[in-house]
Motif scaffolding. Structure first.
Motif, short mmCIF file in Angstrom:
data_model
loop_
_atom_site.label_atom_id
_atom_site.label_comp_id
_atom_site.label_asym_id
_atom_site.label_seq_id
_atom_site.Cartn_x
_atom_site.Cartn_y
_atom_site.Cartn_z
N GLU A 118 -18.14 17.48 -29.85
CA GLU A 118 -17.24 16.35 -29.38
C GLU A 118 -17.21 16.48 -27.84
OE1 GLU A 118 -14.10 16.43 -33.22
OE2 GLU A 118 -13.83 17.82 -31.58
N GLN A 160 -10.98 11.03 -34.67
CA GLN A 160 -10.90 11.24 -33.19
C GLN A 160 -11.40 9.85 -32.65
OE1 GLN A 160 -10.12 14.13 -31.57
NE2 GLN A 160 -9.42 14.59 -33.63
N SER A 176 -18.06 10.93 -26.01
CA SER A 176 -17.52 10.27 -26.50
C SER A 176 -18.30 10.00 -28.23
CB SER A 176 -17.54 8.78 -26.04
OG SER A 176 -18.57 8.23 -25.39
N VAL A 215 -20.45 11.66 -30.64
CA VAL A 215 -20.62 13.02 -31.20
C VAL A 215 -21.85 13.33 -32.19
CG1 VAL A 215 -18.09 13.25 -31.34
CG2 VAL A 215 -19.20 12.18 -33.26
N ALA A 217 -14.40 8.39 -32.60
CA ALA A 217 -15.62 8.44 -32.06
C ALA A 217 -16.36 6.97 -32.30
CB ALA A 217 -16.21 9.38 -32.48
N ALA A 238 -14.76 12.90 -37.17
CA ALA A 238 -15.16 11.66 -36.16
C ALA A 238 -14.31 10.53 -36.19
CB ALA A 238 -16.63 11.25 -36.22
N TYR A 278 -16.20 21.28 -33.22
CA TYR A 278 -15.32 21.14 -34.28
C TYR A 278 -16.30 21.86 -35.31
CZ TYR A 278 -13.40 19.75 -38.84
OH TYR A 278 -12.83 19.69 -40.15
#
Length: 244
Positions: free
Chosen positions: A34, A70, A37, A39, A72, A67, A16
């Motif tokens: 990414e 997503q 898992s 980041v 993370a 993050a 990203y």
């Protein structure tokens, strides 16, 4: 190298990227790896003409928000030890210092380590490499290993008939994981060269640092590993990449 790094971050689907603009021109950028898992942040760059005006904080907050969106479980980065302002920025954003990492560079060691065989990794090695990383770190970095397999840079070390370590490369932007320091020594000693500024060695692994120094490597800079969220004390030996 800088151009290649930014190009890779902008074109790889596993990254990203975000930029900061001021008066219609780009004055900074940041990236988030990414592929796993957990980041990794960076590189974060700011035009020197606009430093200390909040752009770095905005860029960091953006990737941290990404993050969180997503899901993370953890975020990590490496920070140049001399740069006190960036350390202060990351600490103020909630990053915790974990350990000092020594960047080491020098001539290829080019020798074997008794009882350990190093070879090029194959697709069949992906699963055991991921399982090894999960045992050492609590999660795998399979996306990075898969990329290294595609680039032909991944290596594994075998001891007593089984894989006990791997490296995506021996370079600034690569990582390695092994059950023991001896396994890392075998991987390092087999490398024809160390890419970029060098390999990153946790400074608390004194036997590995001392072994590297005794074999012609030198410490060229110190860095700080910093994290937010999930962090397990490594249950083995490892070399981080510049991302973590």
């Amino acid at each position: 190298m800088g151009v290649e790094l930014i190009h890779a971050g902008l074109t790889h689907p596993g990254f990203y990227s975000v930029v900061a603009e001021l008066d219609g021109r780009i004055v900074g950028s940041n990236f988030l790896d990414e592929r796993s898992s957990v980041v990794g942040v960076g590189p974060l760059t700011i035009d020197p003409a606009v430093q200390n005006r909040g752009a770095g904080r905005r860029l960091m907050q953006d990737v941290m928000d990404r993050a969180a969106e997503q899901g993370a479980p953890g975020i990590r980065l490496l920070q140049s030890g001399y740069h006190t302002r960036s350390f202060s920025l990351y600490a103020s954003l909630g990053f915790a210092f974990r350990e000092t990492v020594a960047c080491m560079q020098g001539p290829a060691i080019s020798r074997a380590v008794t009882g350990h065989t190093v070879r090029e990794a194959t697709e069949a090695d992906l699963a055991p490499c991921n399982e090894l990383c999960r045992r050492v770190h609590g999660f795998d970095r399979g996306g990075e290993v898969a990329d290294a397999l595609g680039h032909g840079t991944a290596r594994v070390v075998e001891h007593e008939g089984r894989i006990t370590g791997y490296a995506t490369d021996l370079a600034f932007f690569a990582h390695a994981v092994a059950e023991t320091t001896t396994g890392l020594q075998a991987l390092i000693a087999s490398a024809p060269a160390f890419g970029g500024p060098g390999i990153l060695v946790p400074a608390r692994n004194s036997p590995l640092v001392q072994w590297g120094l005794a074999n012609g490597l030198r410490v060229v800079q110190l860095m700080s590993l910093m994290t937010i969220g999930l962090y397990n004390e490594p249950a083995g030996a490892y070399l981080p990449s510049i991302l973590y």
